[in-house]
Design a protein around this motif. Sequence first.
Motif, PDB file in Angstrom:
ATOM      1  N   TYR A  64       0.828  -1.207   0.000  1.00 48.52           N
ATOM      2  CA  TYR A  64       0.000   0.000   0.000  1.00 48.52           C
ATOM      3  C   TYR A  64       0.865   1.261   0.000  1.00 48.52           C
ATOM      4  CZ  TYR A  64      -3.645   3.316   1.120  1.00 48.52           C
ATOM      5  OH  TYR A  64      -4.509   4.378   1.080  1.00 48.52           O
ATOM      6  N   THR A  66       3.950   1.558  -1.040  1.00 47.53           N
ATOM      7  CA  THR A  66       4.650   1.660  -2.326  1.00 47.53           C
ATOM      8  C   THR A  66       3.720   2.189  -3.416  1.00 47.53           C
ATOM      9  OG1 THR A  66       6.099  -0.169  -1.723  1.00 47.53           O
ATOM     10  CG2 THR A  66       5.952   0.364  -4.051  1.00 47.53           C
ATOM     11  N   MET A  67       2.518   1.658  -3.472  1.00 46.61           N
ATOM     12  CA  MET A  67       1.593   2.077  -4.527  1.00 46.61           C
ATOM     13  C   MET A  67       1.030   3.480  -4.311  1.00 46.61           C
ATOM     14  SD  MET A  67      -0.515  -1.280  -5.505  1.00 46.61           S
ATOM     15  CE  MET A  67       0.238  -2.853  -5.224  1.00 46.61           C
ATOM     16  N   SER A  68       0.998   3.922  -3.077  1.00 47.38           N
ATOM     17  CA  SER A  68       0.461   5.268  -2.844  1.00 47.38           C
ATOM     18  C   SER A  68       1.544   6.346  -2.884  1.00 47.38           C
ATOM     19  CB  SER A  68      -0.264   5.321  -1.497  1.00 47.38           C
ATOM     20  OG  SER A  68       0.635   5.049  -0.452  1.00 47.38           O
ATOM     21  N   PHE A  73       3.161   4.252  -9.795  1.00 55.87           N
ATOM     22  CA  PHE A  73       1.915   3.565  -9.449  1.00 55.87           C
ATOM     23  C   PHE A  73       0.747   4.532  -9.311  1.00 55.87           C
ATOM     24  CE2 PHE A  73       4.995   0.401  -7.825  1.00 55.87           C
ATOM     25  CZ  PHE A  73       4.590  -0.670  -8.604  1.00 55.87           C
ATOM     26  N   GLN A  74       1.002   5.782  -8.944  1.00 52.96           N
ATOM     27  CA  GLN A  74      -0.085   6.743  -8.796  1.00 52.96           C
ATOM     28  C   GLN A  74      -0.764   7.023 -10.125  1.00 52.96           C
ATOM     29  OE1 GLN A  74       1.746  10.079  -6.887  1.00 52.96           O
ATOM     30  NE2 GLN A  74       1.493   9.218  -4.836  1.00 52.96           N
ATOM     31  N   VAL A  77      -2.540   3.258 -10.939  1.00 55.36           N
ATOM     32  CA  VAL A  77      -3.509   2.703  -9.982  1.00 55.36           C
ATOM     33  C   VAL A  77      -4.239   3.844  -9.289  1.00 55.36           C
ATOM     34  CG1 VAL A  77      -3.754   1.277  -7.928  1.00 55.36           C
ATOM     35  CG2 VAL A  77      -2.015   0.702  -9.620  1.00 55.36           C
ATOM     36  N   PRO A  80      -5.101   2.181  -4.431  1.00 48.65           N
ATOM     37  CA  PRO A  80      -4.067   1.200  -4.113  1.00 48.65           C
ATOM     38  C   PRO A  80      -4.520   0.121  -3.123  1.00 48.65           C
ATOM     39  CG  PRO A  80      -3.601   3.270  -3.005  1.00 48.65           C
ATOM     40  CD  PRO A  80      -4.788   3.499  -3.869  1.00 48.65           C
ATOM     41  N   SER A  84      -3.208  -3.920  -3.082  1.00 47.99           N
ATOM     42  CA  SER A  84      -2.543  -4.219  -1.821  1.00 47.99           C
ATOM     43  C   SER A  84      -3.160  -5.437  -1.153  1.00 47.99           C
ATOM     44  CB  SER A  84      -2.618  -3.022  -0.879  1.00 47.99           C
ATOM     45  OG  SER A  84      -1.943  -1.919  -1.430  1.00 47.99           O
TER      46      SER A  84
END
Length: 144
Positions: A64, A66-68, A73-74, A77, A80, A84
């Motif tokens: 979470y 990393t993706m946010s 990723f932003q 995605v 996230p 996650s």
Amino acid sequence: MRFLTKGAWVQCALKGTNYCTSAQDAFHLLASNPIRMALSAGLSSLVTLLGKLAITFIVLIAAYYTMSSLTYFQVMVKNPAIPSVICGLVAYAISNLYMSVYGTSCNAIIQCFIMDELDAKNRGMRARYCPAPLREIIDDNTYN
């Protein structure tokens, strides 16, 4: 029943006997040391569960975060949380496999210790392969 089956396979590995003989030996160990086996099974199950949950939540939080936080990723995605959770499910499946090896190892160690102790008692000696600190703890807490 599951504990007896695992114990039988551990006995197969330790003694090199067939499954039926190993199941009988595992049953005798279980019947002669029910408190030790129950404590070992309970503690290894608890630690295994805590290990699975810790690994799952660490991967879930890392995914979470990393993706946010990463711009790559932003852009790709929008939410996230869903990827996650998928990462968390995969982490739980993998941690389940790894921690089952830990549980089997705990079972094998307690069976090795009890077999060593029984062999030593039959010879009128102390356990040979038990480390000294563990031997002191067991000797201090053994109720005959």
